[in-house]
Write a protein that holds these residues in place. Structure first.
Motif, mmCIF file in Angstrom:
data_model
loop_
_atom_site.group_PDB
_atom_site.id
_atom_site.type_symbol
_atom_site.label_atom_id
_atom_site.label_comp_id
_atom_site.label_asym_id
_atom_site.label_seq_id
_atom_site.Cartn_x
_atom_site.Cartn_y
_atom_site.Cartn_z
ATOM 1 N N ASN A 295 0.783 -1.190 -0.117
ATOM 2 C CA ASN A 295 0.057 0.176 -0.121
ATOM 3 C C ASN A 295 0.899 1.363 0.060
ATOM 4 O O ASN A 295 0.387 2.249 -0.104
ATOM 5 C CB ASN A 295 -0.788 0.047 1.108
ATOM 6 N N LEU B 227 -0.711 -0.648 -4.776
ATOM 7 C CA LEU B 227 -2.303 -0.520 -4.810
ATOM 8 C C LEU B 227 -2.465 0.827 -3.886
ATOM 9 O O LEU B 227 -1.936 0.821 -2.855
ATOM 10 C CB LEU B 227 -3.149 -1.347 -4.341
ATOM 11 N N PRO C 291 -4.187 3.465 -1.898
ATOM 12 C CA PRO C 291 -5.582 3.518 -1.120
ATOM 13 C C PRO C 291 -6.375 4.610 -1.320
ATOM 14 O O PRO C 291 -7.802 4.789 -1.453
ATOM 15 C CB PRO C 291 -5.088 3.539 0.229
ATOM 16 N N GLU D 77 -13.583 -0.898 -0.554
ATOM 17 C CA GLU D 77 -13.369 -1.161 -1.785
ATOM 18 C C GLU D 77 -11.941 -1.580 -2.092
ATOM 19 O O GLU D 77 -11.513 -2.230 -3.189
ATOM 20 C CB GLU D 77 -13.855 0.127 -2.561
ATOM 21 N N TYR D 78 -11.000 -1.148 -1.283
ATOM 22 C CA TYR D 78 -9.899 -1.193 -1.376
ATOM 23 C C TYR D 78 -9.177 -2.553 -1.245
ATOM 24 O O TYR D 78 -8.530 -3.367 -1.823
ATOM 25 C CB TYR D 78 -8.971 -0.643 -0.503
ATOM 26 N N ASP D 79 -10.087 -3.320 -0.164
ATOM 27 C CA ASP D 79 -9.698 -4.661 -0.022
ATOM 28 C C ASP D 79 -10.344 -5.744 -1.058
ATOM 29 O O ASP D 79 -9.884 -6.718 -1.250
ATOM 30 C CB ASP D 79 -10.199 -5.236 1.358
ATOM 31 N N ARG E 216 -12.303 1.564 2.481
ATOM 32 C CA ARG E 216 -11.324 0.453 3.147
ATOM 33 C C ARG E 216 -11.936 -0.915 2.402
ATOM 34 O O ARG E 216 -11.233 -1.723 1.894
ATOM 35 C CB ARG E 216 -11.139 0.354 4.455
ATOM 36 N N ASP F 32 -6.948 5.604 -4.353
ATOM 37 C CA ASP F 32 -7.664 5.299 -5.555
ATOM 38 C C ASP F 32 -8.893 4.608 -5.168
ATOM 39 O O ASP F 32 -9.845 4.435 -6.350
ATOM 40 C CB ASP F 32 -6.941 4.581 -6.468
ATOM 41 N N TYR F 33 -9.383 4.358 -4.049
ATOM 42 C CA TYR F 33 -10.535 3.638 -3.590
ATOM 43 C C TYR F 33 -11.345 4.645 -2.698
ATOM 44 O O TYR F 33 -10.767 5.250 -1.912
ATOM 45 C CB TYR F 33 -10.037 2.177 -3.083
#
Ligand code: GRF
Length: 203
Positions: free
Chosen positions: A38, A58, A60, A68-70, A66, A62-63
């Motif tokens: 991250n 990735l 974070p 959506e990131y996961d 939490r 950009d999401y």
């Protein structure tokens, strides 16, 4: 061959040790097929790229949240057919969605003898509390921070003249041994979980 993913945020010394121990045969029947960070500038990520591993940053930001990131991470892990997810200095709390997507297939290393001193700065917490022994713990990851079933622990004595740095360095040496041992036990099907207790299978 079991397919491992490593998630990290920084230095990556645990990841590097796992990588080396796979290469030298200390960990059998496993390969690291994916490294995710991250943090764009994580030294562990740079090492993974140099080693020719599939290493992904990735962001974070950009999401929207939490989960959506996961979800993006879980997509990557599923696409790569990952058997075991190893958190190694991964400085994010993972969501229920992530945990439930890989039940009993996510593990973490923490620099204290859990349940003592969960959370950040475990070595500093141990020094400030004045314990005589601390250490490190490899555990399965559940929805609570530093809480899941314990796989292995190693004890480290606290010395009178220890600083956070000296104590952390001695704990880290043990981390590098115990994390690989735990991975070897899991990928070679030597342990099982009974309640919240991890036990050795009888041969
Ligand atoms: C280790 O102390 C580990 O126990 C904790 O974060 C640190 C990561 O170190 N979870 P490194 O990035 O593996 O060198």
């Amino acid at each position: 061959m079991k397919r491992l993913a490593v998630l990290l945020s920084g230095r990556g010394s645990n990841f590097i040790k796992i990588y080396e121990n796979i290469k030298s045969g200390v960990i059998k029947n496993a390969e690291i097929v994916l490294v995710i960070s991250n943090k764009q500038d994580a030294p562990g990520l740079a090492y993974a790229r140099q080693a020719g591993l599939n290493a992904i940053y990735l962001n974070p930001k950009d999401y929207p949240d939490r989960e959506e990131y996961d979800r993006a991470i879980v997509d990557l892990l599923k696409r790569e057919k990952i058997d075991l997810v190893c958190l190694a200095g991964y400085m994010r709390i993972i969501t229920k969605f992530f945990v439930e997507s890989f039940p009993n297939r996510i593990i973490n290393i923490h620099p204290s003898l859990l349940p003592a001193f969960p959370g950040l700065d475990a070595q500093k917490q141990a020094l400030e509390y004045g314990v005589k022994y601390t250490g490190c713990t490899v555990h399965f990851v559940d929805e609570k921070v530093d809480h899941g079933a314990i796989i292995l622990q190693e004890v480290v004595e606290v010395l009178d003249d220890d600083s956070v740095e000296t104590l952390s360095a001695r704990i880290l040496q043990k981390e590098h041994i115990v994390y690989s041992k735990a991975i070897d036990l899991i990928v070679n099907d030597k342990i099982y979980i009974d309640g919240r207790t991890v036990k050795f299978k009888k041969v």
